[in-house]
Scaffold this active site. Structure first.
Site, mmCIF file in Angstrom:
data_model
loop_
_atom_site.group_PDB
_atom_site.id
_atom_site.type_symbol
_atom_site.label_atom_id
_atom_site.label_comp_id
_atom_site.label_asym_id
_atom_site.label_seq_id
_atom_site.Cartn_x
_atom_site.Cartn_y
_atom_site.Cartn_z
ATOM 1 N N LYS A 53 0.836 -1.203 0.000
ATOM 2 C CA LYS A 53 0.000 0.000 0.000
ATOM 3 C C LYS A 53 0.873 1.256 0.000
ATOM 4 O O LYS A 53 1.607 1.513 0.958
ATOM 5 C CB LYS A 53 -0.886 0.041 1.256
ATOM 6 C CG LYS A 53 -1.969 1.104 1.138
ATOM 7 C CD LYS A 53 -2.592 1.463 2.451
ATOM 8 C CE LYS A 53 -1.870 2.571 3.164
ATOM 9 N NZ LYS A 53 -1.792 3.846 2.414
ATOM 10 N N GLY B 207 6.892 4.541 8.445
ATOM 11 C CA GLY B 207 6.026 5.692 8.674
ATOM 12 C C GLY B 207 6.291 6.284 10.034
ATOM 13 O O GLY B 207 7.385 6.145 10.592
ATOM 14 N N SER B 208 5.272 6.928 10.575
ATOM 15 C CA SER B 208 5.453 7.649 11.837
ATOM 16 C C SER B 208 5.482 6.681 13.020
ATOM 17 O O SER B 208 4.910 5.582 12.973
ATOM 18 C CB SER B 208 4.321 8.657 12.012
ATOM 19 O OG SER B 208 3.087 7.985 11.996
ATOM 20 N N THR B 209 6.110 7.115 14.083
ATOM 21 C CA THR B 209 6.233 6.269 15.274
ATOM 22 C C THR B 209 4.854 5.952 15.857
ATOM 23 O O THR B 209 4.580 4.811 16.249
ATOM 24 C CB THR B 209 7.147 6.966 16.310
ATOM 25 O OG1 THR B 209 8.443 7.113 15.706
ATOM 26 C CG2 THR B 209 7.278 6.159 17.582
ATOM 27 N N GLY C 264 3.131 3.349 13.770
ATOM 28 C CA GLY C 264 3.884 2.098 13.955
ATOM 29 C C GLY C 264 3.556 1.418 15.276
ATOM 30 O O GLY C 264 3.396 0.189 15.340
ATOM 31 N N GLU D 145 9.988 0.774 10.481
ATOM 32 C CA GLU D 145 10.977 1.825 10.212
ATOM 33 C C GLU D 145 10.286 3.141 10.498
ATOM 34 O O GLU D 145 9.384 3.540 9.767
ATOM 35 C CB GLU D 145 11.429 1.780 8.739
ATOM 36 C CG GLU D 145 12.143 0.509 8.336
ATOM 37 C CD GLU D 145 13.552 0.409 8.891
ATOM 38 O OE1 GLU D 145 14.003 1.330 9.605
ATOM 39 O OE2 GLU D 145 14.204 -0.613 8.629
ATOM 40 N N CYS E 36 13.650 10.656 7.030
ATOM 41 C CA CYS E 36 13.776 10.107 8.390
ATOM 42 C C CYS E 36 15.216 10.146 8.889
ATOM 43 O O CYS E 36 15.451 10.143 10.085
ATOM 44 C CB CYS E 36 13.238 8.685 8.413
ATOM 45 S SG CYS E 36 13.962 7.669 7.133
ATOM 46 N N GLU F 177 10.357 15.191 15.776
ATOM 47 C CA GLU F 177 10.671 15.114 14.355
ATOM 48 C C GLU F 177 9.791 16.127 13.623
ATOM 49 O O GLU F 177 8.561 16.009 13.625
ATOM 50 C CB GLU F 177 10.380 13.703 13.826
ATOM 51 C CG GLU F 177 10.775 13.549 12.388
ATOM 52 C CD GLU F 177 10.463 12.168 11.837
ATOM 53 O OE1 GLU F 177 9.323 11.702 12.019
ATOM 54 O OE2 GLU F 177 11.348 11.544 11.237
#
Ligand code: NAD
Length: 458
Positions: free
Chosen positions: A155, A208-210, A213, A230, A264, A360
């Site tokens: 996706k 993607g974002s923490t 995730g 990641e 990132c 971030e």
């Protein structure tokens, strides 16, 4: 609910294409097809699976310029970067095309028989891609997964689906059988969630974002589904007083401005030894003045727009609504008018707890802070929830090794700001993720190890 989505060119705010979004039903169909074709894909002679991946790499190469130009409009990437990114997909496929014949197990000495380990594919693997590097991050997932004998559903991000969709078409053109690799443009809350909850999807490879995730890992736990995560980063760029200051300062701008800071691995916390702080800042400001921001389709442009109006607002919020917690040291320029532009910006945080120093930002904003000695540099570098990458600038080999060992991050560079090579592992410590992509390690992430003991006593 709308089933279409307008893909917007970030440099012009014009619609590039309107695409149909996939729903749960189509996702389930694609997973069912991936299950069905799984045995024939994993059952191919290793050399034949390798040959198909090599062919896929060649087809990507044949379409490299087309893919690069599409990424300029799909994601606002500079054309130079976009060519590198399409080339990276080609190279990752070529690298893993050699893997099917090298998925070596072990023979372990035991009493009473022969013991061997076999590396087996997981089955259907899902790959969820963010908007910042739509092509490479897709390739880092699907290439090793396919090489290891898995079938893949992927996706792309809602904002930037076009290049991944094209890669899906090129896979078919290369002869990858239908159903082995399927690209499903859709929403994270629909297609992404279904990957995580579907009982036949054995793994979620997420970038993607923490926050997202963490949610995926929680849900995946229900089925003990494998995950590779990641996630975000807030990497340090440590400049010691014994470094070549001219080189370190010249490298600093593009170490956080690449992809307009939506990277990132961006080195967004520059730590400079106090004794050379002013000398570094003078050189850094001059180097920042040379960065060319503008039309991403122009060959000479180094930094393009942000991906969306929303992302620009997020970045602006960090700098302009921080209640005076940051001082802007200097800024570059950005075009006026249509496009999601934000100028390269250097800030001086007042405290290490400032949002601009800890969070971030994912835009062209960097903080700079002085440090006193090696121990202080290490303490500041590790004073973050993240641990993805970083750079160390020094001419002292012993110091380079000591600091590399002490900084908690998955990808460090000494006297360089590069992070990614397709043949070396990539991934994060702490809140930057779990698992490794690329290099030999990625194959472990897409295989199970089976141990077989064969008795010699009967
Ligand atoms: P995001 O987390 O919002 O979305 C990433 C992907 O997940 C998208 O495809 C999205 O549709 C999907 N998604 C969203 N919600 C989901 C859900 N509930 N279930 C399943 N899938 C869902 O991230 P983003 O804004 O697209 O990307 C930026 C982030 O990615 C940054 O934090 C950046 O640091 C990170 N990133 C990390 C790496 C790395 O390798 N460590 C590389 C690139 C980007």
């Amino acid at each position: 609910m709308s089933t279409t989505h307008d893909v917007i060119n970030p440099a012009t705010e014009e619609t590039v294409r309107t695409i149909e979004l996939v729903g749960v039903e189509e996702t389930d169909e694609a997973v069912a097809r991936a299950v069905e074709v799984g045995p024939s894909w994993r059952g191919l002679a290793p050399a034949d699976r390798g040959r198909l991946l090599r062919r896929f790499s060649e087809v990507v190469d044949d379409h490299l310029e087309e893919l690069a130009q599409l990424e300029v409009t799909n994601a606002g990437h500079t054309v130079g970067n976009a060519r590198w990114e399409a080339g990276n997909v080609r190279d990752v496929l070529a690298y893993y095309s050699a893997a099917p014949e090298r998925l070596f197990g072990r023979q372990i000495p035991v009493a009473g028989g022969l013991d061997i380990t076999i590396k087996e594919p997981l089955g259907v693997v899902s790959v969820i891609v963010p908007w910042n590097f739509p092509m490479p991050i897709a390739g880092w997932g699907f290439a090793p997964a396919l090489a290891a004998g898995n079938t893949v559903v992927l996706k792309p991000a809602e904002l930037t689906p076009l290049t991944a969709m094209r890669l899906g078409e090129l896979a078919l053109e290369a002869g990858i059988p239908e159903g082995v690799f399927t690209v499903l443009p859709g929403k994270g809350s629909v297609v992404g969630e279904r990957f995580v909850t579907h009982p036949d999807v054995r793994k979620v490879c997420f970038t993607g974002s923490t926050a997202v995730g963490q949610g995926i890992m929680r849900k995946a736990a229900d089925q003990l589904k494998r995950v590779t995560l990641e996630l975000g980063g807030k990497s340090a760029n440590i400049v010691f007083d014994d470094s070549d200051l001219d080189v370190a300062a010249a490298a600093a701008p593009m170490s956080f401005l690449d992809n307009a800071g939506q990277d990132c691995c961006a080195r967004t916390r520059i730590l400079v030894q106090r004794s050379v702080f002013d000398a570094f800042m003078e050189r850094f400001e001059a180097a920042m003045g040379d960065v060319r921001v503008g039309d991403p389709g122009d060959e000479s442009t180094q930094m393009g727009p942000l991906v969306s109006a929303g992302q620009r607002e997020t970045v602006r919020g960090f700098v302009e609504e921080s209640g005076g917690a940051v001082d802007v040291a200097f800024r570059g320029s950005a075009p006026e008018g249509a496009g999601y532009w934000y100028p390269p910006t250097v800030v001086l945080p007042r405290a290490t707890t400032d949002r601009v120093w800890q969070d971030e930002i994912f835009g062209p904003v960097v903080g700079v802070m002085p440090f006193d000695d090696e121990a202080d540099a290490i303490r500041l570098a590790n004073d973050t929830a993240y641990g993805l990458s970083g750079s160390i600038w020094t001419r002292d080999v012993g110091r380079a090794i000591r600091v590399s060992r002490a900084v908690e991050a998955g990808n460090l560079s000494v006297n360089s700001h590069s992070s990614v090579r397709y043949s070396t592992p990539f991934g994060g410590y702490k809140a930057s993720g779990i698992g490794r992509e690329l290099g030999p390690d990625a194959l472990d992430a897409f295989t199970e190890v089976k141990n077989v003991f064969i008795s010699t006593e009967s």
